[in-house]
Design an enzyme around this catalytic site. Structure first.
Site, mmCIF file in Angstrom:
data_model
loop_
_atom_site.group_PDB
_atom_site.id
_atom_site.type_symbol
_atom_site.label_atom_id
_atom_site.label_comp_id
_atom_site.label_asym_id
_atom_site.label_seq_id
_atom_site.Cartn_x
_atom_site.Cartn_y
_atom_site.Cartn_z
ATOM 1 N N GLN A 189 0.984 -1.235 -0.129
ATOM 2 C CA GLN A 189 -0.005 -0.159 0.060
ATOM 3 C C GLN A 189 0.941 1.145 -0.020
ATOM 4 O O GLN A 189 1.361 1.538 1.025
ATOM 5 C CB GLN A 189 -0.943 0.041 1.252
ATOM 6 N N GLY A 239 -11.486 2.379 5.220
ATOM 7 C CA GLY A 239 -10.653 1.716 4.596
ATOM 8 C C GLY A 239 -9.685 2.531 3.272
ATOM 9 O O GLY A 239 -9.888 3.580 3.216
ATOM 10 N N HIS A 240 -9.000 1.721 2.717
ATOM 11 C CA HIS A 240 -7.935 2.148 1.703
ATOM 12 C C HIS A 240 -8.741 3.146 0.652
ATOM 13 O O HIS A 240 -9.913 2.547 0.100
ATOM 14 C CB HIS A 240 -6.848 1.436 1.121
ATOM 15 N N ASN A 241 -8.302 4.151 0.169
ATOM 16 C CA ASN A 241 -8.972 5.037 -0.771
ATOM 17 C C ASN A 241 -10.244 5.526 -0.719
ATOM 18 O O ASN A 241 -11.101 5.796 -1.703
ATOM 19 C CB ASN A 241 -8.948 4.280 -2.212
#
Lengths: 333, 333, 333
Positions: free
Chosen positions: C187, C228-230
């Site tokens: 990531q 969460g990511h993004n």
């Protein structure tokens, strides 16, 4: 490099990086893994787009691959090498008990604490202000991020990643009532995290009352996950954020659990079971099943239930119509 | 020692430890608290098994007791004495404000920080990298594990246990809108944790806006629990993992709350109420009630609802049959 | 001061503080924001009570205002000035990489760690044992409470508040399967927290795979929230405790999300959407909608569904009656 097939464009183009499709420039490669994002193909400036085999459009230049995620992994590993740490080696402010054994090429960050008789494997990185209790064992090439806490006598495997705020080995929730008072059952077991496990941030993995709580090899936990005492998680499981698993429940291998799902205690969950997000599992589940809802039932049954519930207003109307007709019939008799 | 009745075996057998039934050796005692595990009786090597009075089999040697959990507690306390800490006394890297008052025989771990005018009671253990703000009061014989944070002006009782990652006294979630902007209402109240409370890892207990957030005497919170500002928890409550209680809600004494349940704000929950796992409580609950579901209703009603929902496919079929018959009747008239 | 209208009492009365209605003394002002608490008016000793315009009783002395919460904010700011910190300035036990740039009048608490090339803005307060990675940027007048962790390359705006135990920039949950093994997708993106954001304790905000995870200007997150990511959160959003938002989901501006709600990944949620507590959002939501339930549907539909479900026992009875009548009709024909 990604074993894809190039359609359009020139194989001579120099690619300097990988980027998201909305932001990629003319020297960057990008990807679309989810068909929701095909719309961005119309406006992207990317040098090329990695697309899945199922893509049926004619965008070029495209690189078609079996598994776009794998291609992304390969390209990130290629274009974004690991950077050096701010503080390499054992920092002078780290507090390491004189009986602890530290391997070769270990990094221990500022303020980290390592207790009596603990062992740290080679090339392991321990972040700043990490707390490691006594008689712990941490394998090689493991990365423990800042602010993690390991209680006494926890075993962590090789190539494990533990993210910040995670607590391994806190006491299980065990009390017995005596004259109306909750008396603590001391939790004298431990936790074993096997090789290649990754655990997200702010997770709580309780130690066993007796014996071990186990997270099996290669399993991956997301953030804010609760693992009760004496839980056993098999190999290769995926446990998404905010899941809670109550004490003594056993998950088989390759079990997938969606976010915010929960499990009662003392359950047996078979291999390759899938549990949907927000499900509440109250019974054992056989291998290979997919369940959802609360109480969790086979996913197809749960879906059908939801459809039926949505038909309730119409059902009530049909019932009324029938009653009306029958009343009419009665009165006309 | 556990006040049980021995069936079979010899009272002369020497027992060296207590272990789980699957792992117990011929010199260890074990137990079965849950009938799910009677099957292990067939294969255990244990010297003896502690069993509940309700056990009706003929396994020997067995020790029959009223409360197997209490027996386990007693045997763990006997066979597994507390071990010495890695770092006893006040560690030289701890940072203690000169105005703080530290009791006798206190342990303060490496990197722990104690602020202005805070008071720590006798024989209390404060783990490594714990953060204690200013004007806090911590009672005697309390154990604060590594990485806990107390904000300013929190009061912690005697014999309290706070597990790692838990935050006591963070600001309540209080904002007021002014010209479309959320303005912070400063949270100037505090938190009071009464005697004999245990709080699991990674819990968030917010301070009151004004006044106090209170966790009552002898209550036990599991991990990842959220307690909003101005919440009052009574005495002897059991709050399982991942529960959330919104601001100003009051729980009576001996309330039990299952995992992942949630409470709206400003509710009054009576004494000895039981709230099932994953329930969502939106209204006041009278003393002694058991509720479940979302919105939470009396547990029997909720269970009946689930049964009815499962009958929906059959109901639709019966409705169809009725409509068919009636249509036939109509056409035959 | 609060622009209210005084009914009864004397404008000459000296007020020394603000307190909760149950505890206020004769020199303190108090307030009732929620009609549930009007009952305390009968017994309060307060010098005066702030009440909303909708209050129709005749309690005096009262101060009637449009927005009692705003009045409380103003009075807390007036009567409870900020106190000095236990440790002002940069503490000698803080570990600051020589390449980091620290602004003017910054407080950095004991044991805090700041990595390579990170930048801290003027008048910012960094609590004890905070971990800040490398190449981070923290704006001015920001307050980072003890025990927070920022991973590398995170950007934090001005006047931001981050509460203890919160982790910003931990790895997103990204894996790809290769020969039955979950391989980590590194990531390499980052997190951006815009100006005037407040994030509660023990939250987990994951970094993007590529690009940025964003918490928009003026948004307020409660405790134990998972991002969460993004994920992109718009401006002025309110996200209550224990909410989870899966990867790549985008929330518009002024979205309100109740406690324990969850969002699937890759969703588009419009501006000014309201999501009820415990809802599970599985589809995009248009601007201005209010949704609840799981799967989340428009709130009115969800409420009607609950009413219908409660009528199921009665429906079954009506169905039985119809079947009985029809059977009778049949037999009498």
């Amino acid at each position: 490099m990604v074993q894809g097939e190039l359609h359009g464009g020139s194989p001579e183009t120099t690619i300097t990086d990988i980027a998201e499709i909305q932001n990629a420039t003319s020297t960057e490669v990008t990807f679309v893994g989810n068909s929701r994002y095909y719309k961005h193909l119309e406006t992207t400036d990317a040098a090329a787009v990695i697309l899945p085999a199922k893509y049926s459009g004619d965008f070029t230049p495209r690189i078609v691959v079996q598994n776009p995620q794998l291609a992304v992994k390969i390209l990130i590993d290629h274009f974004r090498p690991l950077r050096p740490q701010s503080f390499e080696g054992v920092h002078e402010t780290a507090v390491i008990h004189q009986t602890a054994k530290i391997g070769e090429n270990v990094t221990i960050g500022p303020g980290a604490v390592i207790g009596l008789d603990s062992i740290i494997g080679d090339k392991t990185i321990i972040g700043s202000n990490v707390n490691i209790g006594q008689e712990c064992s941490v394998g090689h090439d493991t990365h423990i991020y800042p602010g993690v806490t390991l209680y006494d006598r926890c075993t962590i495997g090789a190539r494990v990643i533990l993210h910040s705020g995670t607590v391994i080995g806190s006491d299980g929730y065990g009390f017995t009532q005596e004259d109306g008072i909750h008396k603590k059952i001391r939790q004298v077991g431990s936790v074993r995290i096997e090789d290649d496990v990754e655990i997200g941030s702010n997770c709580s993995i309780d130690r066993a009352t007796l014996g071990e709580t186990i997270i099996g090899e290669g399993s991956k936990l997301d953030n804010l996950v609760q693992i009760g005492h004496n839980v056993k998680i098999g190999k290769g499981c995926l446990i998404v954020a905010q899941v809670g698993i109550a004490g003594s429940t056993k998950l088989g291998d390759y079990v997938i659990v969606g976010g915010q799902a929960g499990f009662a205690g003392h359950l047996q969950i078979g291999d390759q079971v899938t549990v949907a997000s927000k499900a509440g599992v109250t019974k054992d589940i056989d291998a290979g099943q997919t369940v959802s809802g609360f109480p969790a039932i086979p996913h197809n049954d749960d879906r059908r239930q939801i459809v039926y519930i949505r038909q309730l207003p119409e059902m009530v109307q049909r019932l009324k119509d029938l009653e009306g007709k029958l009343a009419q019939g009665d009165s006309s008799e």
